[in-house]
Design an enzyme around this catalytic site. Structure first.
Site, PDB file in Angstrom:
ATOM      1  N   LYS A  76     -18.528  -1.793   0.824  1.00  0.00           N
ATOM      2  CA  LYS A  76     -17.238  -2.357   1.238  1.00  0.00           C
ATOM      3  C   LYS A  76     -17.495  -3.464   2.266  1.00  0.00           C
ATOM      4  O   LYS A  76     -18.368  -3.325   3.128  1.00  0.00           O
ATOM      5  CB  LYS A  76     -16.370  -1.248   1.846  1.00  0.00           C
ATOM      6  CG  LYS A  76     -14.952  -1.694   2.218  1.00  0.00           C
ATOM      7  CD  LYS A  76     -14.095  -0.524   2.705  1.00  0.00           C
ATOM      8  CE  LYS A  76     -12.670  -0.963   3.045  1.00  0.00           C
ATOM      9  NZ  LYS A  76     -11.822   0.151   3.506  1.00  0.00           N
ATOM     10  N   SER A 151      -7.201   0.805   1.296  1.00  0.00           N
ATOM     11  CA  SER A 151      -7.791  -0.509   1.400  1.00  0.00           C
ATOM     12  C   SER A 151      -9.120  -0.665   0.679  1.00  0.00           C
ATOM     13  O   SER A 151      -9.563  -1.795   0.458  1.00  0.00           O
ATOM     14  CB  SER A 151      -7.986  -0.848   2.879  1.00  0.00           C
ATOM     15  OG  SER A 151      -8.974   0.000   3.454  1.00  0.00           O
ATOM     16  N   SER A 175      -7.655   5.358   2.894  1.00  0.00           N
ATOM     17  CA  SER A 175      -8.237   4.239   2.147  1.00  0.00           C
ATOM     18  C   SER A 175      -9.440   4.551   1.268  1.00  0.00           C
ATOM     19  O   SER A 175      -9.875   3.679   0.519  1.00  0.00           O
ATOM     20  CB  SER A 175      -8.616   3.121   3.102  1.00  0.00           C
ATOM     21  OG  SER A 175      -7.468   2.417   3.457  1.00  0.00           O
TER      22      SER A 175
HETATM   23  N1  GLN Z   1      -2.858   2.382   3.978  1.00  0.00           N
HETATM   24  C1  GLN Z   1      -3.082   2.742   5.339  1.00  0.00           C
HETATM   25  C2  GLN Z   1      -2.873   1.529   6.204  1.00  0.00           C
HETATM   26  O1  GLN Z   1      -2.436   0.565   5.712  1.00  0.00           O
HETATM   27  C3  GLN Z   1      -4.476   3.281   5.504  1.00  0.00           C
HETATM   28  C4  GLN Z   1      -5.515   2.256   5.472  1.00  0.00           C
HETATM   29  C5  GLN Z   1      -6.885   2.795   5.690  1.00  0.00           C
HETATM   30  O2  GLN Z   1      -7.126   3.995   5.526  1.00  0.00           O
HETATM   31  N2  GLN Z   1      -7.788   1.923   6.087  1.00  0.00           N
HETATM   32  O3  GLN Z   1      -3.128   1.529   7.375  1.00  0.00           O
END
Ligand code: GLN
Length: 483
Positions: A76, A151, A175
């Protein structure tokens, strides 16, 4: 070969049935063919990957190979990797070539794994659909009109489309698990502190955790063997003995107590998701598990609590991006303050700016007690619910996400709808617990459904066992999208 497990690939490499250079090249060819359509990778450096593969082949020839030596793994783009462009999905870091390796990256390098490329992600890991990336949306390989989740959406799409053997993600509020669910793959968020955050670009430091994403629980266990471990450069890294995460994979599940939180099975979950989850629970009963009804009464507060705490931490973490030492700097400005302002206004996208504003607000004098302190107190109650629940059960199960993958653009204008995508995953981060998602069927529109498995602290090996036994009995995890 693209369907082989990490174990099979490792065996083939050690038996010299295939070289790492050949394996890496076949993945690079497939990426050249399919990535333009999926946009799963931000950066691909074939020469660097092939040079690593050559070194891995030498190590294989010398007989000093580890389990993942020579295997192409995608990273990532939140992990700093020396001499690689490391953008975190943001214009702010569009020109940042990292001078050092994150701990996770050096663990993979030491294992002799190949860095196949840096995967696309929501900007600074803020999002649930991968649409906030400066590098454009990622497409779900099961239906390119739909989002892959976020994400870690680039990673999830790359694993599902067989554009890498396995990959890394990070999970602050879901995410790893939510994109794993939406793309029909497996993903694990470890207990907070098990994987070092050194060199992992910070979003919300008390919640962020790295973890593996792959095609099966067995693959995740091998990835965890590389990723987990103490690192003195991260003050929240836990000093624990090294574990073999494969050790319990083959234990039978007889007597396993599965807790089903009534709050997860209330309104909000799609009927198609509910059907697949119920079928998975029925399968677990066949495997010898018993079901316990439990309650997580404060879990309904997890989304509001998260959207106070995560932005608060983000606003602080992101203050370092000021255009001075690295990253984006506005081309024109009048003085220093104007340079900061313009660089940040132009370098950060809309969602990141929204979070910085929320975070600054809840931390400001006068609102700190009302929002930030209050949220911290509720966070403790949410964690306490799990402590109570684990007096009655060994693992907790439920859906990973309330719906299957939605259409690109569908939730873009409605941040609250987007935030609700993580309604089942966020409590786990707030409590610091390990959680995973495994594929358990298909919903409407033939899109994958993910089953969430939540473990007690440090129970990763048991969760992997629970997931692996399901994957021996079913074949959802081996279904692949037609590309
Ligand atoms: N979707 C959540 C956010 O927008 C979690 C994102 C994540 O776990 N990095 O913060």
């Amino acid at each position: 070969m693209f369907e082989s497990s990490l174990k099979q690939l490792g065996d083939a490499l050690r038996a010299k049935k295939i070289s790492s250079v050949e394996l890496t090249q076949s993945y690079l060819d497939r990426m050249a063919q399919l990535n333009p359509q999926l946009n799963a990778y931000i950066t691909i450096n074939p020469e660097t990957s092939l040079a690593q593969a050559k070194a891995a082949d030498a190590r294989l020839a010398a007989g000093s190979a580890d389990a993942l030596t020579g295997i192409p793994i995608a990273q990532k783009d939140i992990f700093c990797a020396k001499d690689w462009l490391t953008t975190c999905g943001s214009r702010m870091l569009h020109n940042f070539v990292s001078p050092y390796d994150a701990h996770i990256i050096s663990q993979f390098n030491n294992a002799g794994a190949i860095n196949l490329g840096k995967t696309n992600m929501d900007e600074f890991a803020m999002g649930s659909s991968n649409e906030t990336s400066y590098y454009g949306a990622v497409k779900n390989p099961w239906d390119t009109q739909r989002v892959p989740g976020g994400s870690s959406g680039g990673t999830a799409a790359a694993v599902a489309a067989r554009l890498c053997a396995a990959a890394t993600g990070t999970d602050t509020g879901g995410s790893i698990r939510q994109p794993a669910a939406l793309c029909g793959i497996s993903g694990l968020k470890p207990t907070y502190g098990v994987c070092s955050r050194y060199g992992m670009i910070a979003f919300a430091s008390s919640l962020d955790q790295a973890g593996p994403m792959g095609r099966s629980a067995e693959d995740l266990a091998l990835m965890m063997n590389v990723m987990a471990g103490f690192d003195e450069r991260d003050s929240t890294s836990l000093q624990r003995d090294k574990e073999d995460y494969t050790r319990d994979l083959n234990k039978p599940l007889t007597g396993l107590r599965i807790g089903l939180p009534k709050e997860f099975f209330a309104e909000g979950m799609g009927a198609d998701v509910a059907k697949a989850i119920e079928a998975a629970i029925a399968e677990y009963k066949k495997l010898g598990a018993t079901i316990v009804d439990i309650s997580l009464p404060n879990s309904k507060l997890s989304v509001p609590v998260y959207y106070v705490l995560a932005p608060a931490e983000a606003s602080s973490n992101l203050s370092r991006f000021d255009g001075v030492r690295y990253g984006y700097r506005a081309p024109e400005y009048s003085d220093l303050a104007d340079m900061y302002e313009k660089s940040r206004a132009q370098g950060f996208g809309a969602e990141v700016q929204r979070r910085i504003m929320i975070g600054t607000y809840v931390l400001s004098h006068g609102y700190y007690d009302a929002y930030y302190i209050k949220a911290q107190k509720i966070r403790r109650l949410i964690a306490q619910d799990f402590v109570e629940a684990y007096k009655q059960c060994d693992v907790i199960m439920g859906p990973t996400s309330p719906s299957t993958a939605f259409k690109l653009g569908e939730k873009g204008d409605d941040p609250v709808q987007m935030y609700l995508s993580d309604i089942y995953t966020i409590a786990v981060n707030l409590a610091g617990l390990p959680g995973m998602s495994i594929p358990c069927g298909f919903g409407d529109n033939n899109m994958p459904v993910g089953l969430q498995i939540i473990g007690n602290y440090f129970d990763e090996a048991r969760m992997l066992n629970v997931a692996h036994q399901f994957q021996l009995a079913t074949d959802w995890h081996s279904r692949a999208p037609q590309l």
